[in-house]
Design a protein around this motif. Structure first.
Motif, short mmCIF file in Angstrom:
data_model
loop_
_atom_site.label_atom_id
_atom_site.label_comp_id
_atom_site.label_asym_id
_atom_site.label_seq_id
_atom_site.Cartn_x
_atom_site.Cartn_y
_atom_site.Cartn_z
N MET A 1 6.60 -7.85 -5.31
CA MET A 1 5.85 -6.08 -5.36
C MET A 1 6.82 -5.21 -4.98
SD MET A 1 3.41 -6.52 -4.91
CE MET A 1 1.67 -5.40 -4.63
N VAL A 2 6.41 -4.40 -6.64
CA VAL A 2 6.95 -3.46 -7.43
C VAL A 2 6.79 -2.64 -5.92
CG1 VAL A 2 6.48 -1.91 -8.66
CG2 VAL A 2 6.31 -4.29 -9.59
N PRO A 3 7.38 -2.00 -5.45
CA PRO A 3 7.29 0.15 -5.15
C PRO A 3 6.60 1.07 -5.58
CG PRO A 3 9.75 -0.75 -4.55
CD PRO A 3 9.62 -1.51 -5.98
N VAL A 4 5.55 0.98 -4.63
CA VAL A 4 4.55 2.19 -5.35
C VAL A 4 5.55 3.65 -5.95
CG1 VAL A 4 2.85 1.83 -4.11
CG2 VAL A 4 4.32 3.25 -2.63
N VAL A 47 -3.43 7.76 -8.63
CA VAL A 47 -4.36 6.80 -8.22
C VAL A 47 -2.61 5.82 -7.85
CG1 VAL A 47 -4.64 4.42 -9.59
CG2 VAL A 47 -5.32 6.69 -10.76
N ARG A 51 -3.64 4.14 -3.93
CA ARG A 51 -3.13 3.38 -3.37
C ARG A 51 -2.35 3.23 -2.53
NH1 ARG A 51 -3.06 -2.12 -5.17
NH2 ARG A 51 -2.55 -3.29 -3.47
N ILE B 48 -3.35 -2.18 -12.04
CA ILE B 48 -2.78 -3.39 -11.60
C ILE B 48 -2.83 -2.49 -9.94
CG2 ILE B 48 -0.34 -3.66 -10.66
CD1 ILE B 48 0.32 -3.80 -13.61
N LEU B 49 -3.10 -1.65 -9.62
CA LEU B 49 -3.06 -0.12 -8.72
C LEU B 49 -4.20 -0.58 -8.12
CD1 LEU B 49 -1.40 2.60 -10.13
CD2 LEU B 49 -0.10 1.24 -7.80
N GLY B 50 -5.25 -1.00 -8.35
CA GLY B 50 -6.51 -1.23 -7.86
C GLY B 50 -7.12 -0.58 -7.73
N LEU B 117 11.05 0.94 0.64
CA LEU B 117 10.80 0.51 -0.97
C LEU B 117 9.48 -0.96 -0.64
CD1 LEU B 117 13.93 0.54 -2.77
CD2 LEU B 117 11.90 1.46 -3.69
N ALA B 118 8.72 -0.44 0.80
CA ALA B 118 7.81 -1.67 0.22
C ALA B 118 6.83 -1.86 -0.84
CB ALA B 118 7.34 -1.44 1.45
N GLY B 119 6.61 -2.40 -0.63
CA GLY B 119 5.10 -2.66 -2.32
C GLY B 119 3.93 -1.63 -1.67
N ALA B 120 2.73 -1.68 -1.88
CA ALA B 120 1.81 -1.09 -1.70
C ALA B 120 1.32 -2.40 -0.69
CB ALA B 120 0.67 -0.71 -3.17
N ALA B 121 0.21 -2.18 0.98
CA ALA B 121 0.10 -2.69 1.17
C ALA B 121 -1.42 -3.46 0.49
CB ALA B 121 -0.89 -2.13 2.83
N ASP B 122 -1.60 -4.49 0.99
CA ASP B 122 -3.22 -5.21 0.33
C ASP B 122 -4.30 -4.59 0.38
OD1 ASP B 122 -1.68 -8.19 0.25
OD2 ASP B 122 -1.33 -7.14 -1.23
N VAL B 123 -4.99 -4.16 -0.55
CA VAL B 123 -6.18 -4.06 -0.08
C VAL B 123 -7.66 -4.21 -0.29
CG1 VAL B 123 -6.06 -1.53 -0.56
CG2 VAL B 123 -5.98 -2.66 -2.90
N PHE B 127 -11.75 -2.10 -3.44
CA PHE B 127 -11.00 -1.25 -3.77
C PHE B 127 -11.47 -0.70 -4.64
CE2 PHE B 127 -8.41 2.17 -1.98
CZ PHE B 127 -7.52 2.50 -3.13
#
Lengths: 100, 196
Positions: A1-4, A47, A51, B48-50, B117-123, B127
């Motif tokens: 997963m890519v960091p935001v 955007v 997210r 990709i960003l929903g 550095l976590a990815g975005a939470a699932d939505v 969404f």
């Protein structure tokens, strides 16, 4: 997963390239297009924040930015056409007089 | 999603490459084409960003309307045939290092304040769907929405007035000719024999 944060970094880099275009180029149309690039970079940041926080407010903001940018492009291009009709140039360095 | 980082990096590279190509290219039409590709790439990033509604709005409004408008104006002005005289010598020499400094400051800010550095939470799968955005637009953001309508109306009226050509219309010319003929005929007729 890519960091935001990577999306925010991409938005920052695109914004910088837009600023570079506005500073360096002399063609009014290319300057205007660089402005649109800057709008896009900020839209990407909005955007990404939408997210990140799971709310839709960022996307609503992007909707409004897009609409106002479309209106601004219409007026701006009409102005450029008018300037070209009177001055016969759209070179920014030559458009240095407010007269006439 | 297993393949996602590769997709992001490809999209990011294309976005930055086309943006740089737009700024560097000497031909205005090539710049517009680069920008269209940039908009399409950013639309995929929105997907990709929903944000599916925003992604399709981007393609419809930006790539489909604004850039077409740009290309029409480029065609009307005949810009790509204009000679490009010499640039101010010192301008890129000063601008690029300054931008490098700005980018370095931004990079430092990112690395110091980055957070996890976590990815975005699932939505949820809805969404950014059009019905959710519509629900917000018509309930919570109704006033900006209506004001945007007025802005668009103003833009249409302004663009029409600005782009209207300045030559007198045929009706104005006929009226001016008629007034001139009346003035000259009134001079010929003697004072006592005038009839309305």
């Amino acid at each position: 997963m890519v960091p935001v944060t990577y999306y925010l970094a991409l938005s920052a880099v695109m914004f910088m390239i837009g600023i570079l275009g506005v500073l360096i180029r002399r063609n009014s149309l290319v300057i205007f297009m660089s402005l649109e690039l800057m709008f896009n970079a900020s839209n990407l940041a909005f955007v990404t924040f939408a997210r990140m926080h799971g709310g839709l407010t960022g996307q609503i903001m992007v909707f409004f930015v897009m609409t106002v940018a479309a209106a601004e492009v219409a007026i701006g291009l009409a102005l450029i056409v008018e300037i070209f009709r009177t001055r016969h140039t759209i070179d920014m360095d030559k458009l240095n007089s407010m007269k006439g | 999603m297993p393949g996602l980082p590769v997709v992001f990096f490809i999209m990011a590279a294309v976005a930055i490459g086309t943006a740089a190509g737009m700024v560097i290219s000497r031909n205005t039409v090539y710049s517009a084409m680069f920008l269209v590709l940039n908009f399409a790439t950013v639309a995929m990033l929105y997907l990709i960003l929903g944000a599916p509604f925003i992604a399709l709005s981007q393609i419809t409004v930006y790539a489909g309307s604004i850039m077409v408008l740009f290309l029409f104006v480029i065609m009307l002005l005949g810009v790509e045939r204009m000679p490009d005289s010499a640039n101010l010598r010192w301008l890129p020499v000063v601008a690029i290092p300054l931008l490098g400094v700005l980018l370095a400051v931004l990079g430092l800010t990112f690395f110091n304040r980055m957070g996890s550095l976590a990815g975005a939470a699932d939505v949820s799968s809805t969404f950014g769907a059009p019905n959710e955005i519509g629900a917000l637009l018509f309930t919570q953001y109704t006033l900006p929405f209506e004001i945007t309508g007025v802005i668009l109306l103003t833009a249409v009226i302004g663009a029409i007035i600005l782009a209207k050509a300045d030559h007198p219309s045929a009706r104005d010319e006929a009226r001016a000719a008629r007034l001139a003929a009346d003035a000259s005929s009134k001079k010929d007729v003697p004072a006592g024999a005038q009839h309305d």
